[in-house]
Design an enzyme around this catalytic site. Structure first.
Site, PDB file in Angstrom:
ATOM      1  N   ARG A   1      -5.608   3.895  -1.355  1.00 52.08           N
ATOM      2  CA  ARG A   1      -6.804   3.830  -0.512  1.00 52.08           C
ATOM      3  C   ARG A   1      -7.928   3.065  -1.198  1.00 52.08           C
ATOM      4  O   ARG A   1      -8.860   2.606  -0.556  1.00 52.08           O
ATOM      5  CB  ARG A   1      -7.229   5.276  -0.225  1.00 52.08           C
ATOM      6  CG  ARG A   1      -8.214   5.437   0.858  1.00 52.08           C
ATOM      7  CD  ARG A   1      -8.313   6.858   1.340  1.00 52.08           C
ATOM      8  NE  ARG A   1      -8.326   7.836   0.267  1.00 52.08           N
ATOM      9  CZ  ARG A   1      -8.218   9.153   0.450  1.00 52.08           C
ATOM     10  NH1 ARG A   1      -8.068   9.631   1.646  1.00 52.08           N
ATOM     11  NH2 ARG A   1      -8.255   9.988  -0.556  1.00 52.08           N
TER      12      ARG A   1
ATOM     13  N   VAL B   1      -7.959   4.056  10.058  1.00 51.58           N
ATOM     14  CA  VAL B   1      -6.727   4.259   9.291  1.00 51.58           C
ATOM     15  C   VAL B   1      -7.008   4.746   7.853  1.00 51.58           C
ATOM     16  O   VAL B   1      -8.146   4.690   7.400  1.00 51.58           O
ATOM     17  CB  VAL B   1      -5.861   2.976   9.249  1.00 51.58           C
ATOM     18  CG1 VAL B   1      -5.462   2.562  10.647  1.00 51.58           C
ATOM     19  CG2 VAL B   1      -6.605   1.829   8.567  1.00 51.58           C
ATOM     20  N   GLU B   2      -5.975   5.206   7.184  1.00 55.48           N
ATOM     21  CA  GLU B   2      -6.040   5.731   5.799  1.00 55.48           C
ATOM     22  C   GLU B   2      -7.120   6.786   5.638  1.00 55.48           C
ATOM     23  O   GLU B   2      -7.884   6.791   4.676  1.00 55.48           O
ATOM     24  CB  GLU B   2      -6.245   4.573   4.800  1.00 55.48           C
ATOM     25  CG  GLU B   2      -5.028   3.658   4.737  1.00 55.48           C
ATOM     26  CD  GLU B   2      -5.008   2.722   3.540  1.00 55.48           C
ATOM     27  OE1 GLU B   2      -5.905   2.795   2.687  1.00 55.48           O
ATOM     28  OE2 GLU B   2      -4.063   1.912   3.473  1.00 55.48           O
ATOM     29  N   GLY B   3      -7.210   7.697   6.620  1.00 55.85           N
ATOM     30  CA  GLY B   3      -8.225   8.759   6.600  1.00 55.85           C
ATOM     31  C   GLY B   3      -9.400   8.318   7.449  1.00 55.85           C
ATOM     32  O   GLY B   3     -10.231   7.532   6.979  1.00 55.85           O
TER      33      GLY B   3
ATOM     34  N   SER C   1       0.858  -1.185   0.000  1.00 59.19           N
ATOM     35  CA  SER C   1       0.000   0.000   0.000  1.00 59.19           C
ATOM     36  C   SER C   1       0.896   1.238   0.000  1.00 59.19           C
ATOM     37  O   SER C   1       2.008   1.190  -0.516  1.00 59.19           O
ATOM     38  CB  SER C   1      -0.894  -0.087   1.235  1.00 59.19           C
ATOM     39  OG  SER C   1      -1.772   0.969   1.277  1.00 59.19           O
TER      40      SER C   1
END
Ligand SMILES: Cc1cc2nc3c(=O)[nH]c(=O)nc-3n(C[C@H](O)[C@H](O)[C@H](O)COP(=O)(O)OP(=O)(O)OC[C@H]3O[C@@H](n4cnc5c(N)ncnc54)[C@H](O)[C@@H]3O)c2cc1C
Length: 810
Positions: A379, A501-503, A211
């Site tokens: 994402r 996570v990731e925003g 990622s």
């Protein structure tokens, strides 16, 4: 009266031309012809005719002569825009400009081109990718025992770590020329999805290096030297990477990190060089505790001007071996009983050479842009895959459990209350997989869709939360009692991690999807913003004029289209699809126009304050999301050649999405501060009222029925998850039991009829069976099948238990 008729004709023409998005020159010509007709047939007074022709001439000249228009109108508007438009920070600008616009742009246009969507290639795996899924991925899944991992080892077993490294799982995105697997986004997503259905810990371990991290950053920005050194090592698993952005003071607002690098002279490998002295404090870093190479984000300063005139150089990214003096790394966090490696790390006066900056000196200060650009694609893969895996597993296993488990002498899945939860589970899995594959397919076609990736990250993790909650309710105690046989418990525990996570999801919904989407996907807003900040006056005025008048035409057209499509039920919109789905394409076109109109007017009325009104922009984000998800559902159905058995799921998803869009629009209007305008917008969007409804009970029944028995539709819905044929394993045991239980249903009915007729006495199923044999109601073979189904059911409803001193163990 006559004048009124002519005015009406003009209004009707304006409305029609707006709906058709006719170019200005055509507008002007037709308007001129109408006035000429009025002049000819109605013989108006000289004064009246002069007034009409003068107004027409003024309008025609201003609209058709850009030079005149710029001087008379655009120049002034540009000046006032410059006064009122909020200033954007550098990090905001870079986030906005990152990535590309894809289908989200069409949905924002108010007139999506469905053929374009349906013509995008059907996402498919290559033979090598399929072989990997059925080979190494299957083997890895078999090696994993999630209970042992989470409860006993608190880590993956050593042989699983080695297998992951040896088979190249860490190098799925690394091209083959560097020794990686060079997989497509769809393959990457499919691998993560399958592993996630076996062990969340293993899935996270595999997904992180593929990622947003060192490999992805090196591939896109690294120098040749960095790529040649690191990529083969990462692909072979000789290096374990992590990426450290988050710290105690910088979570969602990662751009506010206090971590500093100072350009200075220092000693490195016995020589004095110009390098960077780093100090940082990071936390929550996945794979951090075992990483050998750390991707680090920090703010770079050059107080001695060793690199140039500027002092604050901005966010910069570097790759640092974790055994450097001054680095403290290795302790672990405990994220909700998931035992993937995750922990904090610190650096105290760590001195590194400049060429450890990813991309070298030319990339100094570009870290935020690099991160935002890569997040746009990343994402859209990992967390959507993990969430879809969870939903597919719940559809298959909880659906089967609901058919196997009986209460009140009835399979619980036949109770309407349970059926309601099952329909949500099954339809969500369908929609999630549709969105997962469509988005991964877009990435494989070269899109880097910033807004779409935020939509799928947010929506699919939220749907997973709903699905797993529903599955927990359906499975009752068997979902709650933890142990080697529980499939749901660890997934349930892990949900908040995917949400955060990731925003983090609240931020993603309220600030990113629409906040970023409105600017990014809108055909004119970003162009207007660029023109406003352009210092070249001539170019700024020319660009602004074109964007501004384009924007006005776009808004008028969407207003007209909204009303027309609302009045006509969008029945005349040209749409693809089968007779079963064509109406959905049309209705989504209608809501796309209403959404575009509403978004435009909201930006006009609320301006920069819309950004702070997160409840309003969150509802617009929901509308855009539902438009996207329903598009994905329709594309999947068409891509799979419209299998009729899947129709209940397609209907459920589309009706649900249309209802949510309608309600979000209505709530938006109800809360818009400009009340008269809100009323007008409501009228334009819903001229005949709000008539979309949630999926009916009957449709819910059809959707739920699909997961209550083995079928091709059920296999299609749950394709790509890890299933064991071993009855010692939970998935094997449940599937086996379902295959046994469903065929004996007619025998069950036979026994119940016999009880009703008084041929045998009421009792437990075993007692009924004994009596049925004696009374000759069932033959020996039927009895054997029935007994084996009862045993299989008994095995499924058992839960784990432990010795009383289990929790006292060392
Ligand atoms: C298990 C785990 C693994 C992780 N792995 C990594 C990693 O490998 N590398 C890395 O760098 N980071 C990693 N992170 C960090 C992760 O990305 C952050 O946790 C995330 O960015 C949120 O930061 P926070 O937890 O400090 O929450 P906060 O930023 O404090 O947010 C708290 C809440 O406020 C909301 N919020 C904040 N600002 C706004 C706003 N403007 N509008 C609306 N709502 C808002 C958020 O949505 C959230 O709900 C990981 C975190 C966890 C828990």
């Amino acid at each position: 009266m006559e004048i009124a008729a002519w005015l009406l004709l003009i209004l009707a023409l304006i409305w029609t031309l707006s709906c058709l998005r006719t170019p200005i020159i055509v507008w002007t010509t037709i308007l001129g012809l109408v006035i000429a007709g009025w002049h000819y047939y109605s013989l108006p007074s000289v004064a009246g005719a002069a007034l009409a022709w003068s107004l027409f001439a003024l309008l025609a000249l201003v609209l058709n002569l850009p030079l005149l228009r710029r001087q008379l109108i655009s120049k002034r508007v540009l000046r006032s825009f410059r006064r009122i438009m909020p200033r954007m920070s550098q990090t905001e600008r870079e986030a906005l400009e990152a990535g590309t616009v894809w289908w989200d742009g069409e949905l924002f246009s108010g007139r999506p081109d469905w053929r374009r969507l349906l013509q995008t290639p059907i996402p498919a795996l290559s033979p090598d990718e399929q072989a990997f899924l059925y080979g190494p991925v299957e083997t890895l899944c078999r090696m994993l025992n999630d209970w042992q991992i989470t409860e006993e080892l608190h880590d993956l077993p050593a042989e699983a770590w080695q297998f992951i490294k040896d088979e190249g799982f860490f190098g799925m995105i690394i091209p083959q020329e560097y020794g990686g697997l060079g997989f497509s986004a769809l393959a990457h997503s499919s691998v993560v999805m399958k592993i996630a259905t076996r062990s969340t810990t293993a899935a996270v371990t595999v997904m992180v290096p593929n990622s947003l991290g060192p490999a992805e950053l090196l591939l896109n920005y690294g120098t040749d030297e960095q790529k040649n050194y690191y990529l083969p090592r990462l692909a072979r698993g000789e290096e374990v990477p992590c990426f450290a952005l988050t710290g105690p003071e910088a979570g969602s607002d990662a751009g506010a990190m206090p971590d500093r690098g100072v350009v200075c002279r220092g000693q490195f490998q016995g020589k004095e060089i110009i390098g960077i002295r780093l100090n940082w404090e990071k936390r929550y870093i996945t794979l951090g505790p075992v990483a050998t190479v750390l991707g680090l984000a920090f703010k770079l300063y050059d107080p001695e001007h060793l690199l140039g005139n500027e002092e604050a150089l901005g966010i910069t990214l570097a790759l640092i071996p974790t055994d450097m003096p001054g680095i403290e790394i290795g302790t672990r966090h405990a994220p909700l009983n998931m035992v993937f490696q995750n922990g904090p790390n610190w650096g105290r006066d760590v001195f590194i050479p400049l060429d450890w900056i990813i991309g070298g000196a030319p990339r100094v200060g570009q870290g935020w842009r690099m991160l935002m650009e890569r997040l746009a694609a990343g994402r859209s893969i990992s967390l959507p895959a993990l969430s879809t895996g969870a939903a597919k597993m719940a559809s298959r296993m909880t659906g089967a459990y609901a058919r196997i488990r009986k209460q009140f002498k009835v399979p619980i899945g036949k109770f309407e209350g349970v059926e309601e939860a099952l329909s949500r589970i099954a339809a969500s899995a369908y929609m999630m997989d549709a969105a997962r594959t469509m988005t991964a397919g877009a990435v494989d076609q070269g899109a880097n869709p910033a807004v779409v990736s935020a939509i799928v990250k947010y929506q699919l993790t939220e749907r997973m939360r709903q699905v797993i909650n529903d599955a927990m309710d359906v499975q009752g105690g068997s979902g709650i009692c933890m142990g080697p046989h529980n499939l749901l418990g660890r997934v349930y525990q892990a949900i908040p991690i995917s949400i955060t996570v990731e925003g983090a999801n609240i931020l993603t919904r309220s600030l990113i999807i629409f906040g970023q989407g409105a600017v990014r996907c809108h055909p004119f807003v970003l162009k207007e913003m660029h023109a406003v900040s352009d210092t070249d006056e001539r170019r700024a005025l020319k660009d602004f004029d074109r964007a501004f008048f384009g924007h006005i035409g776009f808004t008028i057209s969407n207003i007209a289209r909204s009303l027309w499509l609302g009045l006509s039920g969008a029945r005349l919109v040209r749409a693809p699809g089968s007779p079963h789905t064509r109406r959905y394409f049309q209705q989504l076109s209608r809501f796309s126009a209403a959404f575009a109109m509403t978004a435009d007017i909201a930006m006009l009325v609320l301006g920069g304050s819309l950004k702070r009104r997160e409840k309003l922009s969150g509802r617009l984000a929901d509308i855009l999301s539902q438009l996207y998800l329903a598009s994905a559902v329709l594309k999947r159905f068409e891509d799979q050649r419209c299998p009729m058995e899947d129709l209940p799921l397609v209907h459920w998803c589309c009706r649900h999405a249309l209802f949510l869009i309608q309600e979000s629009l209505a709530e938006f209007y109800r809360n818009l501060p400009a009340r008269p305008l809100a009323g007008l917008l409501r009228l334009l969007a819903f001229p005949l009222g709000r008539h979309f409804r949630l999926p009916s009970d009957a449709l819910g029944h059809e959707a739920a029925t699909l997961v209550l028995a083995p079928s091709a539709a059920r296999d299609r819905l749950t394709a790509g998850i890890y299933l064991s044929r071993d009855e010692g394993e939970t998935t094997g045991r449940i599937d086996h039991a379902l295959e046994q239980v469903v065929p004996v249903a007619p025998l069950e009915r036979k026994l119940q009829d016999a009880v009703r007729q008084g041929r045998i006495q009421p009792g437990s199923e075993e007692q009924l069976l004994d009596q049925a044999v004696d009374a000759g109601i069932l033959d020996a073979q039927q009895t054997e099948r029935y007994r084996s189904a009862l045993a299989a059911r008994r095995a499924v409803i058992q839960v784990d238990d432990f010795p009383a001193d289990y929790w006292n163990r060392e």
